[in-house]
Motif scaffolding. Structure first.
Motif, PDB file in Angstrom:
ATOM      1  N   GLU A 215       0.875  -1.069  -0.052  1.00 40.74           N
ATOM      2  CA  GLU A 215      -0.170  -0.074   0.152  1.00 40.74           C
ATOM      3  C   GLU A 215       0.761   0.973  -0.082  1.00 40.74           C
ATOM      4  OE1 GLU A 215      -3.039   2.160   2.939  1.00 40.74           O
ATOM      5  OE2 GLU A 215      -2.877   0.189   3.283  1.00 40.74           O
ATOM      6  N   GLU A 216       1.866   1.113   0.890  1.00 38.23           N
ATOM      7  CA  GLU A 216       2.751   2.312   0.772  1.00 38.23           C
ATOM      8  C   GLU A 216       3.574   2.573  -0.334  1.00 38.23           C
ATOM      9  OE1 GLU A 216       5.600   4.248   4.243  1.00 38.23           O
ATOM     10  OE2 GLU A 216       4.818   2.423   4.435  1.00 38.23           O
ATOM     11  N   ALA A 217       4.133   1.511  -0.873  1.00 39.44           N
ATOM     12  CA  ALA A 217       4.727   1.350  -2.256  1.00 39.44           C
ATOM     13  C   ALA A 217       4.200   2.157  -3.363  1.00 39.44           C
ATOM     14  CB  ALA A 217       5.221   0.089  -2.400  1.00 39.44           C
ATOM     15  N   ALA A 218       2.555   1.819  -3.239  1.00 40.82           N
ATOM     16  CA  ALA A 218       1.696   2.149  -4.439  1.00 40.82           C
ATOM     17  C   ALA A 218       1.729   3.768  -4.466  1.00 40.82           C
ATOM     18  CB  ALA A 218       0.415   1.561  -4.336  1.00 40.82           C
ATOM     19  N   ALA A 219       1.498   4.289  -3.023  1.00 38.06           N
ATOM     20  CA  ALA A 219       1.512   5.828  -2.720  1.00 38.06           C
ATOM     21  C   ALA A 219       2.589   6.312  -3.261  1.00 38.06           C
ATOM     22  CB  ALA A 219       1.126   5.792  -1.437  1.00 38.06           C
ATOM     23  N   VAL A 220       3.981   5.882  -2.863  1.00 37.62           N
ATOM     24  CA  VAL A 220       5.165   6.340  -2.838  1.00 37.62           C
ATOM     25  C   VAL A 220       5.420   6.364  -4.671  1.00 37.62           C
ATOM     26  CG1 VAL A 220       7.847   5.816  -2.983  1.00 37.62           C
ATOM     27  CG2 VAL A 220       6.453   5.732  -0.699  1.00 37.62           C
ATOM     28  N   GLY A 722      13.711   6.004  13.154  1.00 33.25           N
ATOM     29  CA  GLY A 722      12.273   5.515  13.296  1.00 33.25           C
ATOM     30  C   GLY A 722      11.181   6.498  13.053  1.00 33.25           C
ATOM     31  N   ILE A 723      11.719   7.878  13.064  1.00 31.27           N
ATOM     32  CA  ILE A 723      10.626   8.723  12.924  1.00 31.27           C
ATOM     33  C   ILE A 723       9.745   9.150  11.544  1.00 31.27           C
ATOM     34  CG2 ILE A 723       9.917  11.257  13.236  1.00 31.27           C
ATOM     35  CD1 ILE A 723      12.628  11.538  14.934  1.00 31.27           C
ATOM     36  N   THR A 724      10.562   8.816  10.395  1.00 29.87           N
ATOM     37  CA  THR A 724       9.953   8.779   9.235  1.00 29.87           C
ATOM     38  C   THR A 724      10.006   7.535   8.333  1.00 29.87           C
ATOM     39  OG1 THR A 724      12.068  10.025   8.281  1.00 29.87           O
ATOM     40  CG2 THR A 724      10.196  11.315   8.901  1.00 29.87           C
ATOM     41  N   GLY A 725       9.473   7.531   7.236  1.00 30.04           N
ATOM     42  CA  GLY A 725       9.507   6.204   6.541  1.00 30.04           C
ATOM     43  C   GLY A 725       9.632   6.639   5.052  1.00 30.04           C
ATOM     44  N   LEU A 726       8.721   5.548   4.196  1.00 25.77           N
ATOM     45  CA  LEU A 726       8.878   5.738   2.810  1.00 25.77           C
ATOM     46  C   LEU A 726       8.183   7.048   2.243  1.00 25.77           C
ATOM     47  CD1 LEU A 726       8.281   2.080   1.666  1.00 25.77           C
ATOM     48  CD2 LEU A 726      10.412   3.561   1.503  1.00 25.77           C
ATOM     49  N   TRP A 727       7.204   7.342   2.893  1.00 22.67           N
ATOM     50  CA  TRP A 727       6.295   8.550   2.357  1.00 22.67           C
ATOM     51  C   TRP A 727       7.059   9.763   2.456  1.00 22.67           C
ATOM     52  CZ3 TRP A 727       0.312   8.981   2.211  1.00 22.67           C
ATOM     53  CH2 TRP A 727      -0.194   7.702   1.787  1.00 22.67           C
ATOM     54  N   PRO A 728       7.583  10.057   3.894  1.00 29.93           N
ATOM     55  CA  PRO A 728       8.470  11.408   3.846  1.00 29.93           C
ATOM     56  C   PRO A 728       9.721  11.313   2.819  1.00 29.93           C
ATOM     57  CG  PRO A 728       7.682  10.660   6.040  1.00 29.93           C
ATOM     58  CD  PRO A 728       7.162   9.458   5.005  1.00 29.93           C
ATOM     59  N   ALA A 729      10.080   9.938   2.879  1.00 29.21           N
ATOM     60  CA  ALA A 729      11.505   9.820   2.068  1.00 29.21           C
ATOM     61  C   ALA A 729      11.268  10.381   0.490  1.00 29.21           C
ATOM     62  CB  ALA A 729      12.032   8.500   2.048  1.00 29.21           C
ATOM     63  N   ILE A 730      10.025   9.805  -0.150  1.00 29.16           N
ATOM     64  CA  ILE A 730      10.009  10.201  -1.666  1.00 29.16           C
ATOM     65  C   ILE A 730       9.763  11.690  -1.447  1.00 29.16           C
ATOM     66  CG2 ILE A 730       7.416   9.936  -1.629  1.00 29.16           C
ATOM     67  CD1 ILE A 730      10.144   9.169  -4.358  1.00 29.16           C
ATOM     68  N   LEU A 731       8.912  12.296  -0.401  1.00 27.11           N
ATOM     69  CA  LEU A 731       8.566  13.862  -0.446  1.00 27.11           C
ATOM     70  C   LEU A 731       9.813  14.603  -0.446  1.00 27.11           C
ATOM     71  CD1 LEU A 731       5.532  13.925   1.720  1.00 27.11           C
ATOM     72  CD2 LEU A 731       5.712  14.249  -0.613  1.00 27.11           C
ATOM     73  N   ALA A 732      10.994  13.757   0.650  1.00 27.06           N
ATOM     74  CA  ALA A 732      12.181  14.453   0.517  1.00 27.06           C
ATOM     75  C   ALA A 732      12.988  14.702  -0.544  1.00 27.06           C
ATOM     76  CB  ALA A 732      13.036  13.713   1.569  1.00 27.06           C
ATOM     77  N   ASP A 733      12.807  13.872  -1.699  1.00 23.70           N
ATOM     78  CA  ASP A 733      13.509  13.874  -2.889  1.00 23.70           C
ATOM     79  C   ASP A 733      12.619  14.659  -3.794  1.00 23.70           C
ATOM     80  OD1 ASP A 733      15.083  12.960  -5.219  1.00 23.70           O
ATOM     81  OD2 ASP A 733      13.196  11.837  -5.805  1.00 23.70           O
ATOM     82  N   THR A 734      11.374  14.408  -4.102  1.00 24.83           N
ATOM     83  CA  THR A 734      10.618  15.355  -5.091  1.00 24.83           C
ATOM     84  C   THR A 734      10.257  16.519  -4.494  1.00 24.83           C
ATOM     85  OG1 THR A 734       8.604  14.578  -4.111  1.00 24.83           O
ATOM     86  CG2 THR A 734       9.425  13.170  -6.117  1.00 24.83           C
ATOM     87  N   GLY A 735      10.207  16.649  -3.299  1.00 28.00           N
ATOM     88  CA  GLY A 735       9.717  18.046  -2.624  1.00 28.00           C
ATOM     89  C   GLY A 735      11.082  19.055  -3.007  1.00 28.00           C
ATOM     90  N   ALA A 736      12.283  18.323  -2.496  1.00 28.47           N
ATOM     91  CA  ALA A 736      13.455  18.992  -2.617  1.00 28.47           C
ATOM     92  C   ALA A 736      13.922  19.300  -4.191  1.00 28.47           C
ATOM     93  CB  ALA A 736      14.729  18.279  -2.300  1.00 28.47           C
ATOM     94  N   THR A 737      13.474  18.471  -4.984  1.00 29.26           N
ATOM     95  CA  THR A 737      13.573  18.771  -6.433  1.00 29.26           C
ATOM     96  C   THR A 737      12.716  19.965  -6.863  1.00 29.26           C
ATOM     97  OG1 THR A 737      14.243  16.673  -6.926  1.00 29.26           O
ATOM     98  CG2 THR A 737      13.573  17.946  -8.917  1.00 29.26           C
ATOM     99  N   VAL A 738      11.549  19.917  -6.434  1.00 27.62           N
ATOM    100  CA  VAL A 738      10.576  21.074  -6.839  1.00 27.62           C
ATOM    101  C   VAL A 738      10.881  22.408  -6.237  1.00 27.62           C
ATOM    102  CG1 VAL A 738       8.010  21.796  -6.579  1.00 27.62           C
ATOM    103  CG2 VAL A 738       8.720  19.528  -7.175  1.00 27.62           C
ATOM    104  N   LEU A 739      11.326  22.248  -4.858  1.00 29.04           N
ATOM    105  CA  LEU A 739      11.733  23.470  -4.128  1.00 29.04           C
ATOM    106  C   LEU A 739      13.135  24.071  -4.900  1.00 29.04           C
ATOM    107  CD1 LEU A 739      11.562  22.739  -0.659  1.00 29.04           C
ATOM    108  CD2 LEU A 739      10.081  24.384  -1.964  1.00 29.04           C
ATOM    109  N   VAL A 740      14.010  23.467  -5.217  1.00 32.36           N
ATOM    110  CA  VAL A 740      14.974  23.877  -6.319  1.00 32.36           C
ATOM    111  C   VAL A 740      14.769  24.405  -7.393  1.00 32.36           C
ATOM    112  CG1 VAL A 740      17.248  22.903  -7.330  1.00 32.36           C
ATOM    113  CG2 VAL A 740      16.607  22.176  -4.877  1.00 32.36           C
ATOM    114  N   THR A 741      13.624  23.671  -8.204  1.00 36.23           N
ATOM    115  CA  THR A 741      13.420  24.370  -9.349  1.00 36.23           C
ATOM    116  C   THR A 741      12.782  25.627  -9.232  1.00 36.23           C
ATOM    117  OG1 THR A 741      13.295  21.823 -10.260  1.00 36.23           O
ATOM    118  CG2 THR A 741      12.160  23.506 -11.350  1.00 36.23           C
TER     119      THR A 741
END
Length: 752
Positions: A215-220, A722-741
Motif C-alpha cells: 500500500e505504501e509502495a503504491a502511494a510512493v 524511526g521517525i519517518t518512512g517511505l512517504w516522507p522519503a519520497i517527499l524529501a526527494d521530489t519536494g527538494a527537487t521542486v523547491l530547487v526548481t
C-alpha cells in the motif's frame, strides 16, 4: 582522416539534469561519437561524430530511454582531430564557437533528414516522457500520473469494500506506475546509467512489496510521478522564457515588389528585400530605414523602456515595434541571422555548456549515488545481522534511505539556476556564452573599457558654438551651408545640430575641400572658410582672446573648427564624441562595488584624458590593438580578474586575452564572436547588471545545494531513528527537487 560531423537532435520530454545525464552517457558509448552536448532547456542534443556513427541507431537508443528524438540537421565541420569540449578547458576556448556554426540550428532544418530520423525513432505515444508543450494533463506524463492516481484511489476503495483483496488491488495500482518507471530503469542501466532515480525507485517499490508494504509502495510511486510531473511543468516554464523571444518576430511581412505590396512569410525574406512596416506592427526582419521616420519600441528585444527615434539610414531590429510612422526598410539579415535568432542561438549554445560548479556536481553524483546504495544496504543488513534487529523494520529503513539518497535535486540545482539566469539575461539583451562564463563574471574585479563607441556614443556632436563677430545662429547656418552634402563625421554633426535647432541654411557655391585643412565656398557675396584653427590663422589672424577660447575647448578634448568670413574670424564650433548618458553613473556603481575601471583607447591622450576626467576613470591612450592586449595580460599577471568591454575589430585581441570579453552595442561580428558575453543595447550600466546576474545566479546555486543536501540529511537521521518512512522519503526527494526548481525560476524575474 575523416571529417568530424555535427548532428543536432530535438529531444522531447527532458525535464531535469538527470534526463540529460542519462542521454549523454548513452550516446557517448556509441561508436564514432567524440562529444555530446545536451540542453534540457532547449530540448536539444548536439553530437560530434565521424562517418561511422549510425544515426538511426543513435536516435533509437535515445528513444529507448523514453524521449522522442528527431534529427534537426547535420553539418560537416572540420577534419577529425581532438574533440572539442564545450564543458571543459579555458573559458575562451574558441572551439565551442566554431563547432556551433550559424547554420547548425533549427532555422535550417533538413525536412528529409528529420523525416528519416522520425521513421528510425518512432514517437513514443503514451510514453511517460513525451513532450510537454500543452497543458500538463494532456501530456503523456500527466496522463500516467492521473491514471496511477486513479488506480490508487480505486485500490483504497477495493480495500475498504473487499479487505481480502486489498493487497492485490494495491499491487495492481503499484504496477500501473512502476512498469513504465522500471522499463526506463532497465534501458538506462543498459545504456550505462545503472544508478538512475528510476532504478532506485524500482528497487524500493519491489522491496516494499516483499516486506508487505505494498500500500505504501503504491502511494510512493504515485508521489514520485507527481514530483516528476511538477519538474516537467517547471522545465516547460523555463523553456517558454526563451521560446517567447522567437515569438516576438511576426510570421508575415509586407514586401514591396515592383511598386506593389504583398504579404509574404517573414522567414522567406532575404537581404536586399524592401519591406513596408505599418504603425503598430512588429518589425519582421533586421534592416536599414530607406524612407520614413518613427519612434521604435525596442523594449521587447533590448529592455530599453524609452522608444528610440529613428529615421533614414538608421538600423532597426526584428521583434521591435514600430510607432506612429510608416517605414520602408531594406532587409539586411535573413530570418536565421536576425537579432532575435542570434540571441536565441547564443542562449541555446550557452545552455549546452556546463559551468565548473555543474561539472563538479556531476562528478560528485557519480560517486554519491552508488555510495547511497551502499549505505542503504548496510542499514538494511547490519542491524539484523549484528544486533538482532527486525529484518522488516531495517529493510524498510534501508529502502527509505534509498529514496532519500536520490541525487535529482542536487544534480538539477546548478543547471536550473544557470538556465534561468541565461534566459533572464537574454530577455534584457544580456547574452552570456555558457555557464562557465556566467560563473566567472561574478568574480571580476577589474573592467577595462574601450572609449569610442563603448564609453562614448561613437559619433561627434556639437557641444559649443562661439560667436566672435556674428550671431551664433549665423555661425551654425554658414558652417552647415559649407558642409551640406559631406559625409565627414564632423560635417554630419554640424548638419544634425542645424536640423535640431531648426536652422535653414543656403546652398554654398564654388565650394571645395582643402585636404587636411577645411572647406571653402561662397554664400551670397561672402567668401567663407571653415576648418582647423591652424589653417584659419593662415587666412585671418586669431586674437589672443580667440586663441585662448579655442585652447580651453581643446583642453576639454573637443575638436574646434573656425569660421572665417571675408578674411575675418567670425566664430568657432566645438565638437566631441560625448560619453553615453549612463556612463558616469554606471562607472560610479562599479567603483562602489569595489571594481576597478580603466579606459584603453587608441585615441590621442588629450581627448582621452578629457573624457576620462568627465567620467572619473583611469586612462591609457594612444594604444594599438596589441597594446590593449598587453595591458590586459599585465593586469591579469597582477592577479586581477579582468573583463574587457569593447565594440570593434581593434578590441578583439584584448577581448580574447581577458578573463571575460564583453561586446557592447551592435558591435562587429568579430567582437561578438570573440567575446564571452554581449550587451546588445549599449548601456554601460549593463556591465554591472551582468556581474549582478552572475552573483545572483551563484547565490541561487548555493541555496539550491543547501536545500538539496539539507533535506536529505534531516530525513536520513529521522529515518534511521524511526521517525519517518517511505512517504516522507519520497517527499524529501521530489519536494527538494521542486523547491530547487522553483527557487531557480525566481531568476527569470527580469530586473529593470
Amino acid at each position: 582522416m575523416g571529417a568530424l560531423q555535427q548532428t543536432r537532435f530535438q529531444v522531447s520530454g527532458m525535464d531535469c539534469a538527470s534526463c540529460a545525464s542519462k542521454i549523454d552517457t548513452a550516446v557517448r558509448r556509441l561508436p564514432g561519437v567524440s562529444d555530446v552536448a545536451v540542453s534540457v532547456t532547449t530540448q536539444a542534443m548536439t553530437v560530434h561524430h565521424d562517418e561511422t556513427t549510425d544515426l538511426p541507431a543513435l536516435a533509437r537508443k535515445v528513444s529507448g530511454l523514453g524521449y522522442e528524438t528527431v534529427v534537426a540537421n547535420r553539418v560537416a565541420t572540420k577534419p577529425l582531430a581532438q574533440p572539442s569540449t564545450c564543458c571543459g578547458g579555458h573559458a575562451h576556448d574558441d572551439s565551442h564557437h566554431d563547432d556551433h556554426a550559424h547554420g547548425d540550428h533549427d532555422h535550417g532544418r533538413n525536412p528529409a533528414a528529420a523525416k528519416a530520423a522520425a521513421a528510425a525513432s518512432p514517437g513514443l505515444h503514451g510514453h511517460d516522457h513525451g513532450p510537454m508543450s500543452g497543458p500538463w494533463w494532456a501530456s503523456d506524463k500527466g496522463r500516467l500520473t492521473l491514471l496511477c492516481g486513479g488506480a490508487l484511489v480505486a485500490a483504497y476503495a477495493v480495500g475498504h469494500l473487499f479487505p481480502q483483496f486489498a493487497s492485490e488491488a494495491f499491487l495492481v495500482a503499484l504496477l500501473v506506475g512502476l512498469v513504465p518507471i522500471g522499463r526506463r530503469a532497465i534501458m538506462a542501466a543498459l545504456a550505462g546509467t545503472p544508478f538512475s532515480i528510476e532504478m532506485l525507485m524500482t528497487i524500493a517499490a519491489i522491496g516494499a512489496v516483499v516486506i508487505d508494504a505494498g500500500e505504501e509502495a503504491a502511494a510512493v510511486v504515485f508521489l514520485f510521478l507527481v514530483g516528476e510531473l511538477l519538474e516537467g511543468v517547471a522545465a516547460s516554464r523555463a523553456r517558454r522564457s526563451i521560446q517567447a523571444l522567437s515569438d516576438l518576430v511576426p510570421k508575415t511581412a509586407f514586401l514591396d515588389d515592383n511598386g506593389a505590396t504583398r504579404e509574404v512569410p517573414a522567414d522567406t525574406l532575404v537581404p536586399g528585400n524592401i519591406i513596408r512596416i505599418r504603425p503598430g506592427d512588429r518589425i519582421p526582419a533586421d534592416g536599414d530605414i530607406i524612407s520614413g521616420e518613427s519612434a521604435i519600441d525596442e523594449a521587447p528585444v533590448t529592455g530599453e523602456s524609452v522608444p528610440v527615434r529613428k529615421t533614414v539610414n538608421d538600423a532597426v531590429f526584428a521583434g521591435t515595434v514600430n510607432g506612429e510612422g510608416v517605414l520602408r526598410v531594406t532587409v539586411t539579415a535573413a530570418a536565421a541571422d536576425n537579432t532575435i535568432a542570434r540571441v536565441v542561438r547564443l542562449v541555446e549554445e550557452a545552455q549546452e555548456a556546463k559551468a565548473p560548479t555543474e561539472r563538479f556536481i556531476d562528478r560528485f553524483s557519480r560517486y554519491y549515488t552508488p555510495g547511497v546504495v551502499v549505505v542503504a544496504a548496510l542499514v538494511a543488513i547490519l542491524p539484523p545481522l549484528l544486533a538482532g534487529g527486525s529484518w522488516s523494520e531495517w529493510v524498510y529503513k534501508g529502502l527509505a534511505i534509498l529514496l532519500i539518497g536520490c541525487p535529482c535535486a542536487l544534480v538539477i540545482s546548478t543547471p536550473a539556476a544557470i538556465a534561468a539566469s541565461l534566459s533572464a539575461g537574454a530577455r534584457r539583451g544580456l547574452l552570456v556564452k555558457g555557464g562557465a562564463v556566467l560563473e566567472k563574471l561574478g568574480t571580476v574585479d577589474t573592467v577595462a573599457f574601450d572609449k569610442t563607441g563603448t564609453l562614448t556614443e561613437g559619433r561627434p556632436v556639437v557641444t559649443d558654438i562661439i560667436a566672435f563677430t556674428v550671431e551664433k545662429s549665423d555661425v551654425l547656418r554658414l558652417a552647415a551651408a559649407l558642409d551640406a552634402g559631406s559625409s565627414h563625421p564632423l560635417a554630419l554633426a554640424i548638419l544634425a545640430r542645424a536640423e535640431a535647432d531648426g536652422i535653414a541654411y543656403p546652398a554654398a557655391e564654388a565650394s571645395s575641400a582643402l585636404g587636411g585643412k577645411g572647406v571653402t565656398g561662397m554664400v551670397g557675396q561672402q567668401k567663407l572658410f571653415f576648418g582647423s584653427p591652424r589653417a584659419a590663422s593662415e587666412i585671418a589672424a586669431l586674437s589672443a582672446e580667440q586663441s585662448g577660447a579655442i585652447q580651453l575647448l581643446n583642453d576639454d578634448g573637443k575638436t574646434v573648427s573656425v569660421l572665417v568670413i571675408d578674411a575675418q574670424v567670425a566664430g568657432a564650433i566645438a565638437m566631441r564624441d560625448e560619453p553615453r548618458k549612463d556612463a558616469r553613473q554606471a562607472l560610479a556603481a562599479l567603483k562602489a562595488g569595489g571594481i576597478r575601471t580603466v579606459m584603453l583607447t587608441g585615441d590621442n591622450s588629450r581627448v582621452a584624458e578629457a573624457v576620462g576626467r568627465d567620467l572619473g576613470i583611469d586612462v591609457r591612450a594612444e594604444l594599438m590593438p596589441e597594446d590593449k592586449q598587453t595591458i590586459v595580460r599585465e593586469l591579469k599577471a597582477e592577479g586581477a580578474i579582468v573583463a574587457k568591454v569593447g565594440d570593434g575589430i581593434n578590441d578583439a585581441p584584448a577581448l580574447a586575452a581577458a578573463d571575460i570579453g564583453i561586446a557592447i552595442g551592435g558591435g562587429t561580428d568579430v567582437a561578438l564572436e570573440t567575446a564571452d558575453a554581449a550587451i546588445l543595447h549599449g548601456r554601460i550600466a549593463d556591465v554591472a547588471a551582468l556581474i549582478d546576474l552572475s552573483k545572483r545566479c551563484m547565490a541561487n546555486i548555493r541555496q539550491n545545494i543547501a536545500v538539496a543536501l539539507g533535506l536529505k540529511a534531516v530525513f536520513l537521521v529521522t529515518t534511521v531513528v524511526g521517525i519517518t518512512g517511505l512517504w516522507p522519503a519520497i517527499l524529501a526527494d521530489t519536494g527538494a527537487t521542486v523547491l530547487v526548481t522553483i527557487n531557480a525560476l525566481r531568476l527569470l524575474r527580469v530586473r529593470a
